[in-house]
Write a protein that holds these residues in place. Structure first.
Motif, PDB file in Angstrom:
ATOM      1  N   HIS A 215      29.624  -7.204  48.583  1.00 31.80           N
ATOM      2  CA  HIS A 215      28.363  -6.476  48.740  1.00 31.80           C
ATOM      3  C   HIS A 215      28.354  -5.710  50.058  1.00 31.80           C
ATOM      4  O   HIS A 215      27.940  -4.537  50.102  1.00 31.80           O
ATOM      5  CB  HIS A 215      27.186  -7.455  48.686  1.00 31.80           C
ATOM      6  CG  HIS A 215      25.850  -6.791  48.869  1.00 31.80           C
ATOM      7  ND1 HIS A 215      25.210  -6.128  47.861  1.00 31.80           N
ATOM      8  CD2 HIS A 215      25.049  -6.691  49.965  1.00 31.80           C
ATOM      9  CE1 HIS A 215      24.068  -5.631  48.306  1.00 31.80           C
ATOM     10  NE2 HIS A 215      23.940  -5.976  49.587  1.00 31.80           N
ATOM     11  N   ASP A 295      19.027  -2.926  47.655  1.00 37.39           N
ATOM     12  CA  ASP A 295      20.279  -3.608  47.945  1.00 37.39           C
ATOM     13  C   ASP A 295      20.458  -3.870  49.430  1.00 37.39           C
ATOM     14  O   ASP A 295      21.180  -4.788  49.843  1.00 37.39           O
ATOM     15  CB  ASP A 295      21.463  -2.808  47.410  1.00 37.39           C
ATOM     16  CG  ASP A 295      21.475  -1.383  47.948  1.00 37.39           C
ATOM     17  OD1 ASP A 295      20.457  -0.964  48.528  1.00 37.39           O
ATOM     18  OD2 ASP A 295      22.509  -0.697  47.785  1.00 37.39           O
ATOM     19  N   GLN A 298      19.223  -7.404  50.421  1.00 40.64           N
ATOM     20  CA  GLN A 298      20.170  -8.493  50.222  1.00 40.64           C
ATOM     21  C   GLN A 298      21.046  -8.661  51.449  1.00 40.64           C
ATOM     22  O   GLN A 298      21.445  -9.776  51.803  1.00 40.64           O
ATOM     23  CB  GLN A 298      21.016  -8.231  48.984  1.00 40.64           C
ATOM     24  CG  GLN A 298      22.025  -9.331  48.673  1.00 40.64           C
ATOM     25  CD  GLN A 298      21.365 -10.663  48.372  1.00 40.64           C
ATOM     26  OE1 GLN A 298      20.459 -10.734  47.551  1.00 40.64           O
ATOM     27  NE2 GLN A 298      21.814 -11.720  49.048  1.00 40.64           N
TER      28      GLN A 298
END
Length: 533
Positions: A215, A295, A298
């Motif tokens: 990620h 995102d 996160q």
């Protein structure tokens, strides 16, 4: 007194002197024996008893005889008294018998028959009493027999129950043996399952670590510094500027077609083309904007500092994008409007709580703390208290704002009260371009601490910054007001310094000018390399 009694008394009287003489002889004998004993043991010379000793012995013997006579006399008197009482009782019974004697009529049969009648009457009474007792005993015997029958019946039932229970015990023992066998199999399966689950947990932890790494790599590939453009709907009909979106599929380009007049007076249209990481057209909703930046949130849970700026001229909708509609009541009831009007800040809170709850199954637990400050005239002030001069203190990884309130958040709804309180304290004023223009930079800083059961920890800050609007003095009218002029100059200077810092980060410059303004100095750890902006 009867003759026999009198003879016995005389005999005892005749024997008394003889007993007295025998007693005297025993005394003398005892005295002589004592003297002989002394002679044997002590061996004194023989001395003849004196007259005084003999006299004392006779006196003693006389006293004993007198005492014996008095005792015998008392016994005789006692016997006489008993005999007198017996004579009186016999006389009384004879008198009573004489009185109770039945009349000696023609049917008189004599005293023997009378005594027989008395005995028969007494026998009859005795028989009746015994018969009554026999009836009671028979009744008790019947009751006992009935109870014995009941007990026998109960015993039969107990025997039957015991037999059934014994059979049940045998059945249960068989089932228990079967269960024991099944339990052993289940324990073996459970041990294998625990081993498999432990392996899955280990693999899941490795997968989670890999996910975080991938990620972060994806975010790096997309760019740690990203610029999104959101176009506000026109304020009124007939706007002269034409904005077009040539690549709606990728949504990264925007063209501004503006009419221009040349020096000769001819009119032409000039096209200004821009490329961004993403472009949001006027019809884009709050949810659409949030989806594009979700995102990055996160990354905050993964331990990376993240900062989102709302940048643009005054009145362009920065506060609306971050907080939501100006008419929205910041209470728990506002959650019903979350999908439509809420901005990035409340949406980020709900998402972070949701993701944190989902990661509890992976062994993670999180805590959340929030601060809200503003930079006004290059001075940091707390929006959650009356403190207007806070000091900035840096650690290798974080920024600490001394004297500013740190509010722990226990639910995402807690942020609404903070936003409402900060809105009342933030510096704002009316200008020609906006009736309520923010005159300071507002910073909502959410510190997220994560702890894993294996000991791993994360500590990151999410900064959601509502920048003051850039403005031209002539257009906003701030040049005619000394205070507004001072505010505009401070705002433009800090925005220019922020642009320099962002440019240096985007080009990987060796020197990043954080100290050029209070705003960039405050956000230094969150704007360093490795952070998301």
């Amino acid at each position: 007194m009867p003759p026999a009694s009198r003879v016995h008394t005389k005999e005892r009287s005749a024997l008394s002197p003889m007993r007295a003489r025998a007693s005297a002889r025993r005394v003398l004998t005892n005295a002589t024996n004592k003297a002989g004993h002394m002679t044997r043991h002590a061996a004194p010379p023989y001395e003849k008893p004196s007259t005084t000793d003999i006299h004392n012995l006779f006196v003693l013997e006389k006293q004993r005889m007198q005492a014996t006579q008095r005792r015998e006399s008392a016994e005789r008197e006692s016997r006489r008294e008993r005999e007198r009482h017996l004579d009186e009782r016999l006389h009384s019974e004879r008198r009573i018998a004489q009185e109770m004697r039945p009349a000696q009529g023609p049917g008189w049969r004599g005293y023997q028959d009378y005594e027989v009648d008395l005995l028969q009457a007494e026998h009859t009474r005795t028989v009746q009493t015994l018969e009554t007792e026999l009836a009671k005993l028979r009744e008790e015997n019947d009751k006992l027999k009935e109870e014995a029958a009941q007990q026998s019946h109960a015993q039969h039932q107990l025997d039957a129950t015991t037999s059934a229970l014994q059979q049940r015990v045998v059945t249960l023992e068989t089932e228990l043996a079967t269960f024991h066998a099944q339990t052993s199999e289940l324990r073996e399966e459970a041990a294998k399952t625990r081993e498999y689950a432990s392996d899955l947990e280990h693999r899941l932890q490795e997968a989670e670590a890999l996910r975080r790494k991938l990620h972060n790599e994806v975010q790096d590939l997309r760019g740690n510094v990203r610029v999104y453009a959101r176009v506000r709907p026109p304020r009124h009909e007939g706007a002269v500027i034409d904005i077009r979106y040539p690549d709606r599929r990728m949504a990264t380009q925007i063209e501004v077609h503006a009419p221009m007049e040349s020096a000769t007076g001819s009119t032409s249209v000039k096209t200004h083309a821009f490329t961004f990481d993403h472009v949001f057209p006027p019809q884009a909703t709050q949810a659409t904007v949030f989806t594009e930046v979700a995102d990055l949130l996160q990354s905050v849970l993964d331990g990376y500092h993240t900062t989102i700026f709302a940048y643009g001229q005054t009145g362009s909708g920065k506060t609306h994008t971050l907080e939501g509609s100006a008419n929205l009541e910041w209470t728990q009831s506002a959650t019903s409007m979350l999908e439509e009007e809420a901005g990035l800040i409340p949406r980020a809170m709900h998402m972070l709580w949701k993701v944190a709850a989902a990661q509890q199954s992976l062994g993670w637990s999180y805590t959340f703390e929030a601060q809200m400050v503003e930079v006004y005239l290059d001075q940091v002030g707390d929006l959650l208290s009356a403190e207007t001069k806070c000091e900035i203190r840096h650690t290798p990884t974080h920024t600490h704002i001394d004297k500013a309130v740190v509010a722990p958040l226990h639910s995402p709804e807690d942020v609404y009260q903070l936003l409402s309180q900060a809105k009342q304290r933030r510096h704002a004023a009316a200008t020609r371009m906006n009736e309520r223009s923010s005159r300071s930079h507002s910073i909502f800083a959410l510190r997220v601490r994560g702890t894993h059961t294996e000991g791993e920890k994360t500590d990151a800050v999410l900064n959601l910054v509502d920048l003051a609007g850039s403005e031209r003095l002539a257009t906003s009218g701030s040049g005619s007001d000394a205070q507004r002029l001072k505010e505009a100059q401070s705002i433009n200077k800090s925005l220019s310094s922020l642009a320099d810092v962002i440019g240096a980060l985007a080009t990987n410059a060796k020197h990043v000018p954080y100290r050029n303004s209070t705003l960039t100095w405050l956000l230094k750890p969150s704007l360093s390399r490795g952070s998301k902006t």
